[in-house]
Design a protein around this motif. Structure first.
Motif, PDB file in Angstrom:
ATOM      1  N   ILE A 227       9.693  -0.197 -20.159  1.00  0.00           N
ATOM      2  CA  ILE A 227      10.157   0.893 -20.582  1.00  0.00           C
ATOM      3  C   ILE A 227      11.416   1.533 -21.507  1.00  0.00           C
ATOM      4  O   ILE A 227      11.684   0.615 -21.626  1.00  0.00           O
TER       5      ILE A 227
ATOM      6  N   SER B  19      11.007   7.424 -22.600  1.00  0.00           N
ATOM      7  CA  SER B  19      10.537   7.265 -21.214  1.00  0.00           C
ATOM      8  C   SER B  19      11.515   7.027 -20.195  1.00  0.00           C
ATOM      9  O   SER B  19      11.628   8.410 -19.675  1.00  0.00           O
ATOM     10  N   TRP B  20      12.568   6.382 -20.220  1.00  0.00           N
ATOM     11  CA  TRP B  20      13.555   6.022 -18.954  1.00  0.00           C
ATOM     12  C   TRP B  20      14.368   7.657 -18.774  1.00  0.00           C
ATOM     13  O   TRP B  20      14.085   8.207 -17.469  1.00  0.00           O
TER      14      TRP B  20
ATOM     15  N   LEU C 256      11.170  10.330 -17.264  1.00  0.00           N
ATOM     16  CA  LEU C 256      11.133  10.188 -15.831  1.00  0.00           C
ATOM     17  C   LEU C 256      11.725  10.347 -14.632  1.00  0.00           C
ATOM     18  O   LEU C 256      11.775  10.387 -13.875  1.00  0.00           O
TER      19      LEU C 256
ATOM     20  N   SER D 203      11.953  14.059 -14.672  1.00  0.00           N
ATOM     21  CA  SER D 203      11.062  13.771 -14.300  1.00  0.00           C
ATOM     22  C   SER D 203      10.888  14.321 -12.335  1.00  0.00           C
ATOM     23  O   SER D 203      10.432  14.540 -11.434  1.00  0.00           O
ATOM     24  N   GLY D 204      11.778  12.665 -12.182  1.00  0.00           N
ATOM     25  CA  GLY D 204      11.942  12.504 -10.784  1.00  0.00           C
ATOM     26  C   GLY D 204      13.007  13.058  -9.988  1.00  0.00           C
ATOM     27  O   GLY D 204      13.237  13.872  -8.807  1.00  0.00           O
TER      28      GLY D 204
ATOM     29  N   THR E 153      10.762  16.395  -9.389  1.00  0.00           N
ATOM     30  CA  THR E 153      10.267  16.177  -8.115  1.00  0.00           C
ATOM     31  C   THR E 153      10.764  16.185  -7.100  1.00  0.00           C
ATOM     32  O   THR E 153      10.609  17.362  -5.368  1.00  0.00           O
TER      33      THR E 153
END
Length: 139
Positions: free
Chosen positions: A61, A65-66, A69, A72-73, A76
């Motif tokens: 990864i 992207s890290w 992500l 995004s976490g 969330t």
């Protein structure tokens, strides 16, 4: 399986989440309830990734992207904390439709930040979703 089938399954499981969580948060701090649910999700998803042998790709990864992500976490987690608090305070049948206003926001954000085309059909669909959420929230 097509993306449509996966999306329908997601909707079915999301509906289950709302109903089960509404019962689960009764008499429990909403933040603690979110932590419990999230812990189950962590164990469940890692078991799937490891079981399918996908965990080996972790080192592949990229940095970009890290970053996305992780962001995004965070979104969330904040969404779930707010959702569980709303479920604790309101009726599931009213909270869930307001939560689904996220669909309208995704349409707008995807056009603004991802360059996706905002067609008149998407605009009409977004307006209908928003109107439906308002009607259900006020019902």
């Amino acid at each position: 399986m097509t993306w449509v089938l996966w999306a329908v399954l997601s909707a079915v499981f999301a509906a289950g989440t709302a109903v089960l969580a509404k019962v689960g948060v009764e008499g429990v701090d909403s933040n603690l309830a979110t932590a419990v649910r999230t812990s189950v999700i962590v164990v469940f998803t890692w078991a799937i990734a490891i079981g399918l042998g996908k965990h080996g790709g972790l080192g592949l990864i990229g940095r970009r992207s890290w970053v996305f992500l992780v962001l995004s976490g965070v979104c969330t987690g904040l969404s779930w904390l707010c959702y569980f608090r709303a479920l604790q305070m309101g009726e599931a049948s009213r909270v869930a439709p307001v939560d689904k206003l996220s669909v309208v926001l995704v349409i707008l954000f995807a056009a603004a930040f991802l360059g996706e085309r905002l067609t008149w059909m998407k605009a009409v669909g977004g307006v209908l979703i928003a109107a439906g959420a308002v009607v259900l929230a006020l019902a």
